[in-house]
Enzyme design. Structure first.
Site, mmCIF file in Angstrom:
data_model
loop_
_atom_site.group_PDB
_atom_site.id
_atom_site.type_symbol
_atom_site.label_atom_id
_atom_site.label_comp_id
_atom_site.label_asym_id
_atom_site.label_seq_id
_atom_site.Cartn_x
_atom_site.Cartn_y
_atom_site.Cartn_z
ATOM 1 N N LYS A 246 0.834 -1.199 0.000
ATOM 2 C CA LYS A 246 0.000 0.000 0.000
ATOM 3 C C LYS A 246 0.867 1.246 0.000
ATOM 4 O O LYS A 246 1.984 1.248 0.502
ATOM 5 C CB LYS A 246 -0.926 0.023 1.230
ATOM 6 C CG LYS A 246 -1.956 -1.094 1.221
ATOM 7 C CD LYS A 246 -2.859 -0.999 2.444
ATOM 8 C CE LYS A 246 -3.888 -2.112 2.454
ATOM 9 N NZ LYS A 246 -4.757 -2.039 3.641
ATOM 10 N N ARG A 247 0.306 2.328 -0.531
ATOM 11 C CA ARG A 247 1.013 3.597 -0.564
ATOM 12 C C ARG A 247 1.022 4.211 0.826
ATOM 13 O O ARG A 247 0.026 4.205 1.516
ATOM 14 C CB ARG A 247 0.311 4.539 -1.561
ATOM 15 C CG ARG A 247 1.072 5.814 -1.820
ATOM 16 C CD ARG A 247 0.400 6.551 -2.975
ATOM 17 N NE ARG A 247 1.117 7.769 -3.295
ATOM 18 C CZ ARG A 247 0.628 8.973 -3.102
ATOM 19 N NH1 ARG A 247 -0.557 9.129 -2.578
ATOM 20 N NH2 ARG A 247 1.326 10.031 -3.444
#
Length: 551
Positions: free
Chosen positions: A295-296
């Site tokens: 995930k960012r």
């Protein structure tokens, strides 16, 4: 069309023994070779970051971009941005624009690419299709690729047979030795076909990775692979090879998950007569549980802090220093200090580092940043002025993210006296004759003595506190703790004198927005007047009625 430039610093590959002319390949021909490389260290450096615009920029992608940027800048080379948008179903211009914004936010300016141009464009793969088709036809004419007319059902059957025999799921080579008559017959029928690359059946390929050292693969695990799909679209490994060669890329710095792609790309380089760049495959970034980060992260971080932190995920300058500006990173970065092992993404450390970078900003810049944040968050009605200047100076040490400033200011403006006095931690303060102390404080307020002192600012406050402490025969903790509790409603916080002066100013300057939950000194002293200290010491709900005064 971009062309190769003589003298670029690519690896020169040698093949042992020489690859036989492709038109001699037949079912029983032995294909056997290995690859070794060397590089001209005096040639210019050109690196690229080539994201796919199919979503947000991932942390791993951001670090790859950073390492390419730092390497190019440290060598006086060029940092190229190329958009790999051949996935027509998933690629969007919105994602591309978001990628460009993220790279700009990180401060990674590119020398060539979208919005900048350059001598090796176009810089979107979707605009380079004619070039891929030209090189595919070149490989077909030379015999390095052939038309494969296998249907999906046939390919699936080959895969099932390989699984039953516990063999790698490689192409059987059915059309590799087809005659011209067989090929023309299928073409006449309009049968869809792909272009497959002829892979030697024996031998190995070796490269000297700048991070991992010597890496080798056996060719018999690969099988003839597709370079052009039946719909005319090129396959990733073919596009990348043609792009890197025709853009004169000297060093390919990318994630280790691309390491297996190097085998196919090296074969294409050789077949097209392209010299091969040097490769450096950096480790993956891992989540705290050491799984692949998916995930960012870090969307609320200062760009400089994210750059600093990403650089330390797999690299260090050999000292214990962890704080770098981007200029310092350019000066100190070397590819040989990039680690092979995976680095764990630690959001706590990123938060800490972000705070370090925030507080390293010039105070004017920090004040402007936080002042605008407070106004946009609806806490203040203005974004600049003496109150904001003093509030930032007081609260900055407790702010690691810009969004932390909201909580810091809200805490300063609030007056949670009820919760504090009824907490176990405040018991000793309450029992230390806090009711008598409160009465003396109220008297100082009513006489105007306290307000006159606050009007003079911090110096006036210090002078008043000294006299008040003498009158109460208190000093140190026995003086300052009850003052903090009664004036701020809290047991802990930033410098008390500065806090009280700011609370006084906030009540006089109309700088605080109505919805901020601010309680001025006047209302705080009204609550103190209403307190039933006897009930409080008997553990009864003494403050319920007093708390309503603020309404």
């Amino acid at each position: 069309m971009a062309t190769l430039v003589a003298g670029t610093p690519w690896m020169r590959i040698r093949v042992f023994p020489e690859l036989a002319p492709p038109f001699l390949f037949r079912r029983h021909f032995r294909r056997n070779f290995s690859v070794r490389a060397s590089i001209d260290s005096d040639a210019p450096v050109r690196v690229r970051f080539a994201p796919s615009p199919t979503g947000n920029l991932h942390v791993g992608g951001a670090r790859t971009a950073l390492f390419n940027y730092l390497f190019a800048r440290s060598k006086g080379g060029k940092f190229v941005l190329r958009i790999e948008d051949t996935d027509l179903e998933r690629s969007t211009r919105e994602s591309e624009e978001a990628l460009l914004r993220d790279l700009t936010w990180l401060g990674l300016d590119w020398d060539e690419g979208p919005g900048v141009g350059g001598d090796y464009g176009p810089y979107r793969q979707s605009e380079r299709n004619s070039m891929y088709k030209q090189y595919a036809e070149t490989l077909l004419d030379s015999g390095h690729v052939y038309r494969c007319f296998c249907s999906n059902e046939e390919l699936e059957k080959m895969k099932e047979i390989a699984e039953l025999k516990k063999l790698p799921p490689v192409y059987s080579g059915k059309w590799a030795t087809a005659t011209d008559e067989e090929v023309q017959e299928e073409l006449a029928k309009g049968t869809p076909y792909t272009y497959r690359f002829r892979v030697p059946k024996e031998g190995s390929l070796k490269i000297n990775d700048l991070i991992r050292g010597e890496v080798s693969w056996k060719l018999d695990t690969l099988g003839d692979f597709v370079v052009m799909r039946s719909n005319g679209q090129p396959v990733y490994n073919f596009c990348v090879t043609v792009d890197d060669a025709t853009m004169a890329i000297s060093h390919v710095i990318r994630a280790e998950e691309h390491l297996p792609n190097t085998l196919r790309q090296a074969l294409i380089y050789k077949a097209l007569g392209f010299p091969m760049p040097l490769f450096a495959h950096v480790s993956l970034i891992l989540a705290p549980d050491r799984s692949k980060l998916s995930k960012r992260h870090g969307a609320t971080s200062v760009g400089q802090a994210m750059v600093n932190y990403l650089a330390l995920l797999g690299w260090g300058d050999g000292t214990e220093n962890e704080f770098f500006t981007i200029e310092q990173l350019v000066e100190k970065f070397t590819i040989d200090r990039v680690n092979k092992s995976g680095a764990v993404f630690d959001s706590t450390k990123l938060r800490w580092m972000n705070g370090q970078h925030l507080r390293a900003l010039p105070i004017e810049e920090l004040t402007k940043l936080i002042g605008e944040r407070w106004k946009s968050a609806g806490l203040l009605i203005e974004s600049a002025g003496p109150f904001i200047d003093e509030a930032v100076q007081l609260l900055k040490d407790g702010i690691d993210l810009v969004t932390d400033s909201d909580t810091a200011l809200s805490n300063l403006l609030s007056y949670p006296l009820h919760a504090t006095l009824t907490s176990p931690e405040a018991k000793s303060v309450v029992e230390d004759k806090l009711s008598e102390f409160s009465a003396s404080l109220i008297a100082a307020y009513d006489s105007g003595e306290l307000l006159s002192a606050l009007e003079e600012g911090h110096a006036g406050w210090q002078k008043w506190v000294k006299g008040f402490g003498k009158a109460q025969k208190r000093k140190g903790k026995s003086l300052f703790m009850p003052l903090r509790v009664l004036l701020t409603g809290k047991l802990h916080g930033p410098d008390m004198g500065s806090s009280v002066v700011l609370i006084y100013k906030a009540g006089n300057n109309d700088v605080v927005a109505p919805q901020a939950g601010f309680m001025p000194l006047r209302e705080r002293f009204e609550i103190l007047r209403q307190l039933d200290w006897e009930a409080l010491t008997q553990d009864q709900p003494a403050l319920e009625s007093a708390a309503t005064v603020s309404n």
